[in-house]
Each structure stands twice: as structure tokens, then as C-alpha cells.
Design a protein around this motif. Structure first.
Motif, PDB file in Angstrom:
ATOM      1  N   UNK A   1       0.822  -1.203   0.000  1.00 35.17           N
ATOM      2  CA  UNK A   1       0.000   0.000   0.000  1.00 35.17           C
ATOM      3  C   UNK A   1       0.859   1.257   0.000  1.00 35.17           C
ATOM      4  N   UNK A   2       1.906   1.278   0.817  1.00 33.14           N
ATOM      5  CA  UNK A   2       2.757   2.473   0.840  1.00 33.14           C
ATOM      6  C   UNK A   2       3.454   2.684  -0.501  1.00 33.14           C
ATOM      7  N   UNK A   3       3.848   1.608  -1.157  1.00 30.63           N
ATOM      8  CA  UNK A   3       4.458   1.736  -2.486  1.00 30.63           C
ATOM      9  C   UNK A   3       3.448   2.277  -3.489  1.00 30.63           C
ATOM     10  N   UNK A   4       2.194   1.826  -3.413  1.00 35.01           N
ATOM     11  CA  UNK A   4       1.155   2.318  -4.330  1.00 35.01           C
ATOM     12  C   UNK A   4       0.843   3.790  -4.070  1.00 35.01           C
ATOM     13  N   UNK A   5       0.851   4.202  -2.804  1.00 34.04           N
ATOM     14  CA  UNK A   5       0.601   5.613  -2.474  1.00 34.04           C
ATOM     15  C   UNK A   5       1.728   6.486  -3.016  1.00 34.04           C
ATOM     16  N   UNK A   6       2.964   6.044  -2.864  1.00 34.81           N
ATOM     17  CA  UNK A   6       4.093   6.802  -3.412  1.00 34.81           C
ATOM     18  C   UNK A   6       4.007   6.891  -4.927  1.00 34.81           C
ATOM     19  N   UNK A   7       3.670   5.776  -5.573  1.00 34.82           N
ATOM     20  CA  UNK A   7       3.579   5.756  -7.038  1.00 34.82           C
ATOM     21  C   UNK A   7       2.449   6.649  -7.544  1.00 34.82           C
ATOM     22  N   UNK A   8       1.409   6.849  -6.729  1.00 34.46           N
ATOM     23  CA  UNK A   8       0.271   7.685  -7.121  1.00 34.46           C
ATOM     24  C   UNK A   8       0.502   9.144  -6.742  1.00 34.46           C
ATOM     25  N   UNK A   9       1.720   9.523  -6.394  1.00 31.20           N
ATOM     26  CA  UNK A   9       2.011  10.908  -6.048  1.00 31.20           C
ATOM     27  C   UNK A   9       1.482  11.283  -4.674  1.00 31.20           C
ATOM     28  N   UNK A  10       1.550  10.362  -3.742  1.00 31.91           N
ATOM     29  CA  UNK A  10       1.096  10.562  -2.369  1.00 31.91           C
ATOM     30  C   UNK A  10      -0.391  10.908  -2.286  1.00 31.91           C
ATOM     31  N   UNK A  11      -1.153  10.225  -3.135  1.00 33.15           N
ATOM     32  CA  UNK A  11      -2.619  10.286  -3.097  1.00 33.15           C
ATOM     33  C   UNK A  11      -3.110   8.857  -2.929  1.00 33.15           C
ATOM     34  N   UNK A  12      -4.384   8.702  -2.582  1.00 34.81           N
ATOM     35  CA  UNK A  12      -4.945   7.361  -2.494  1.00 34.81           C
ATOM     36  C   UNK A  12      -4.876   6.711  -3.870  1.00 34.81           C
ATOM     37  N   UNK A  13      -4.307   5.520  -3.955  1.00 40.40           N
ATOM     38  CA  UNK A  13      -4.100   4.907  -5.272  1.00 40.40           C
ATOM     39  C   UNK A  13      -5.389   4.488  -5.968  1.00 40.40           C
ATOM     40  N   UNK A  14      -6.498   4.441  -5.270  1.00 39.91           N
ATOM     41  CA  UNK A  14      -7.752   4.052  -5.912  1.00 39.91           C
ATOM     42  C   UNK A  14      -8.510   5.250  -6.454  1.00 39.91           C
ATOM     43  N   UNK A  15      -7.971   6.449  -6.286  1.00 37.52           N
ATOM     44  CA  UNK A  15      -8.604   7.651  -6.830  1.00 37.52           C
ATOM     45  C   UNK A  15      -7.741   8.210  -7.953  1.00 37.52           C
TER      46      UNK A  15
END
Length: 131
Positions: free
Chosen positions: A27-41
Motif C-alpha cells: 500500500x505504501x508503495x502504491x501511495x508513493x507511485x500515485x504521487x502521495x494520493x490514495x491509489x484508488x482515486x
């Protein structure tokens, strides 16, 4: 002197903790990859699309946790402490994925059948090829 094996309940809890640790790293990797936003948004998503992505991620999280529990519980008799159970929970998803990566399913046609074997039904059957 050999240490006493972990009980199934204790191994299950440590496997759950390991599965949670692996999911948290993901989850933390996905948040970082999404530019520190929720990765599902995403920027242009509707609320429905965001909810679908959120619940899809929750299913993946639940699967990781369940897999960690199952693997640690299955091996509880061979573990003498919480650390091995925790590590089994952490690595359960990657281990199972690696094991299944070598499995290949293909369709064998009638003309590909080995000589001397009874004829198969028209269209062939599915067989797993050993890797």
C-alpha cells in the motif's frame, strides 16, 4: 534440546501479522507511485469508479491476509517461535505466486497424442504441462 512447536492459533496470528506487513508495504508503495494520493482515486474518476477500485484493493488485501494465515497455520508444527510464522506470512503471497509461475496449461490436439494412447475426444483436452 528442541523447542516446543507453536500452536496453530499463535502461528495463525503471527501469519496474519506478516500478511499485514506485506500488505502495508504494498500500500505504501502504491501511495508513493500515485504521487502521495490514495491509489484508488484518479483525477477523472467518478465516485463509482473510485469505490470499485477501493473494494478491489480491499479484496487483494484480504487475500494477502488469508494467505499469510493459511501458510503459517499449515506449518505451525515445524515452527518453534513467532519469527518464522511472521516471515511465512510476509512471504506467502510471493511464494505462492512463484510456485504457480511455472505452471502452464495448454490444449493438446488429437494428432499430438502419443502413439499407443487411446484416442481423445474431438477438440482435445486440457492438460497441465509439468515445468
Amino acid at each position: 534440546m528442541q523447542a516446543e512447536a507453536l500452536g496453530v492459533f499463535e502461528a495463525t496470528l503471527w501469519g496474519l501479522a506478516g500478511g499485514m506487513a506485506a500488505a502495508l508495504v504494498s500500500l505504501t508503495a502504491a501511495i508513493k507511485a500515485a504521487g502521495y494520493r490514495w491509489p484508488w482515486r484518479r483525477k477523472n474518476d467518478t465516485d463509482r469508479e473510485a469505490r470499485e477500485r477501493f473494494w478491489a484493493r480491499m479484496v487483494v488485501l484480504g487475500g494477502c491476509l488469508l494467505l499469510g494465515v493459511l501458510v503459517a497455520a499449515a506449518a505451525h508444527g515445524q515452527m518453534s517461535g513467532p519469527w518464522p510464522a511472521f516471515l511465512l506470512g510476509v512471504g506467502a503471497e510471493a511464494s505462492v505466486r512463484g510456485i504457480l509461475a511455472g505452471v502452464e496449461v495448454s490444449v493438446r490436439k488429437v494428432e499430438d497424442a502419443a502413439p499407443g494412447l487411446p484416442e481423445q475426444a474431438e477438440g482435445g483436452e486440457q492438460h497441465a504441462n509439468p515445468a
